[in-house]
Design an enzyme around this catalytic site. Structure first.
Site, PDB file in Angstrom:
ATOM      1  N   LEU B 159       0.817  -1.207   0.000  1.00 59.41           N
ATOM      2  CA  LEU B 159       0.000   0.000   0.000  1.00 59.41           C
ATOM      3  C   LEU B 159       0.855   1.263   0.000  1.00 59.41           C
ATOM      4  O   LEU B 159       1.827   1.374   0.759  1.00 59.41           O
ATOM      5  CB  LEU B 159      -0.920   0.019   1.221  1.00 59.41           C
ATOM      6  CG  LEU B 159      -2.019  -1.038   1.265  1.00 59.41           C
ATOM      7  CD1 LEU B 159      -2.811  -0.916   2.569  1.00 59.41           C
ATOM      8  CD2 LEU B 159      -2.967  -0.912   0.071  1.00 59.41           C
ATOM      9  N   CYS B 160       0.456   2.203  -0.813  1.00 64.91           N
ATOM     10  CA  CYS B 160       1.159   3.486  -0.913  1.00 64.91           C
ATOM     11  C   CYS B 160       1.310   4.159   0.445  1.00 64.91           C
ATOM     12  O   CYS B 160       2.372   4.684   0.778  1.00 64.91           O
ATOM     13  CB  CYS B 160       0.383   4.393  -1.873  1.00 64.91           C
ATOM     14  SG  CYS B 160       0.838   6.124  -1.822  1.00 64.91           S
TER      15      CYS B 160
END
Lengths: 127, 255
Positions: B159-160
């Protein structure tokens, strides 16, 4: 054989080409590598793929951007430097010899006349 | 150079439509000297994968793994678009560093993120640049699609908002604003994400409204509802200010 950057032709978008007997070896310049900073991924072309001068043939992802790579010439991809895939760091140390990306059987050698000389490219990049 | 800023407020759309609109904006970049700021939401919670990410690499137990998916044209990590505001900023090459057609624009990242952080501080959030980095240089592997697509290494968070780059904006060490760029033939696209509140699908990722500002402000509603209109206009003002300061010649805006 060591490839000297002075003997290459360049796109404004920072790809280089070296033509020999109708085959163009293609890569990206050391200036491009420095602009990309930390390389993360590269999408390489496939064998047999048709590429067109000025059109995208692959992509490279650095830490904060995806950038297209544009082919300097038109033709068919006859060889891909698949070893580069596992060693992107080669582009940092040797972008002109070990860091070549693909070899293209040119369909129109006059594409080369539209490319920049080393001196012209150096002037563009200010390097 | 005289450029126009076009602001496009699109509300909530499907993931496919959001990505298609952004792609078209990038393709049209360079036909004029217009800078386009598009602000939008997502009609349902959606997972957007970074350009080189593969859905097969989604952790099996991740609650966000079952969300509808799209693939962004920009790279980086996946984003859970739920209580989140997204922007797409398209800047023609003519408005940027001459000759630069590879890599990211550090300048654009910094002027936009600094303006957003400054604006959040005006609203009494202690927003700062991360100055931290989970960046890594890695190898790539071959795939079977049109190109030899690489796979995301297992070492980097998927996830960013679990990753860090120095320009990310954090509040109490939690990343609340992140972005990624893509170059096209005529311009550069910057995707940005403002995490406003944690999603039930990714409860570990806290948003701005999960942190009380140092004193009460109108931006912080003490209820579950998010004032999307407020945040949209906040984003417009902050980005416009950033561009006018950071990109000389950006003279006037069209709404």
């Amino acid at each position: 054989m060591t490839i000297s950057p002075e003997k290459l032709l360049y796109c404004e978008s920072h790809e280089w080409a070296l033509a020999d007997n109708g085959i163009a070896t293609v890569g990206i310049s050391s200036f491009a590598v420095s602009e990309l900073t930390d390389l993360v991924f590269m999408a390489l072309p496939k064998m047999g793929q048709r590429v067109t001068a000025g059109q995208e043939f692959g992509e490279v992802e650095s830490v904060k951007a995806v950038s297209p790579m544009y082919s300097p010439v038109s033709g068919e991809v006859i060889e891909v430097n698949s070893g580069l895939a596992d060693h992107l760091d080669i582009l940092n140390t040797d972008p002109y010899t070990q860091g070549w990306i693909m070899k293209v059987k040119m369909s129109d050698p006059s594409d080369l006349t539209k490319l920049l000389s080393y001196e012209q490219y150096k002037s563009q990049t200010g390097a | 150079l005289s450029s126009n800023l076009v602001v496009q407020r699109d509300g909530a759309q499907t993931g496919e439509l959001n990505m298609a609109i952004d792609q078209r904006l990038l393709e049209e970049a360079g036909r004029s000297d217009q800078v386009v700021l598009r602000i939008y939401r997502w009609s349902e919670p959606t997972l957007s994968l970074g350009h080189f990410q593969n859905s097969k690499d989604i952790p099996t137990q991740a609650p966000w793994g079952c969300l509808p998916q799209v693939v962004r044209r920009t790279g980086g990590g996946a984003i859970v678009h739920h209580h989140e505001l997204t922007y797409c900023l398209v800047v023609p090459h003519s408005c940027q560093e001459p000759g630069k057609q590879k890599g990211h624009s550090e300048h654009l990242y910094r002027v936009v993120h600094d303006a957003l952080a400054s604006s959040l501080r005006d609203l009494e959030w202690n927003a700062q640049r991360s100055e931290d980095c989970t960046c890594r240089v890695s190898s790539i592997q071959s795939g079977d699609s049109q190109h030899s697509l690489s796979k995301e290494p297992k070492t980097s968070p998927f996830l960013c908002f679990e990753r860090r780059s120095p320009v990310d904006i954090v509040v109490q060490q939690h990343k609340v604003i992140g972005s990624a760029q893509r170059r096209g033939p005529g311009g550069l696209l910057q995707h940005g994400s403002i995490l406003l509140r944690a999603s039930p699908s990714a409860p570990q990722l806290l948003g701005l409204l999960d942190f009380p500002p140092r004193k009460h402000s109108s931006a912080h509603a003490d209820c579950d509802a998010i004032d999307w209109d407020f945040w949209t206009e906040w984003l417009v003002v902050a980005v416009k200010q950033a561009l006018e300061t950071g990109i000389p010649g950006l003279a006037r805006s069209h709404h």
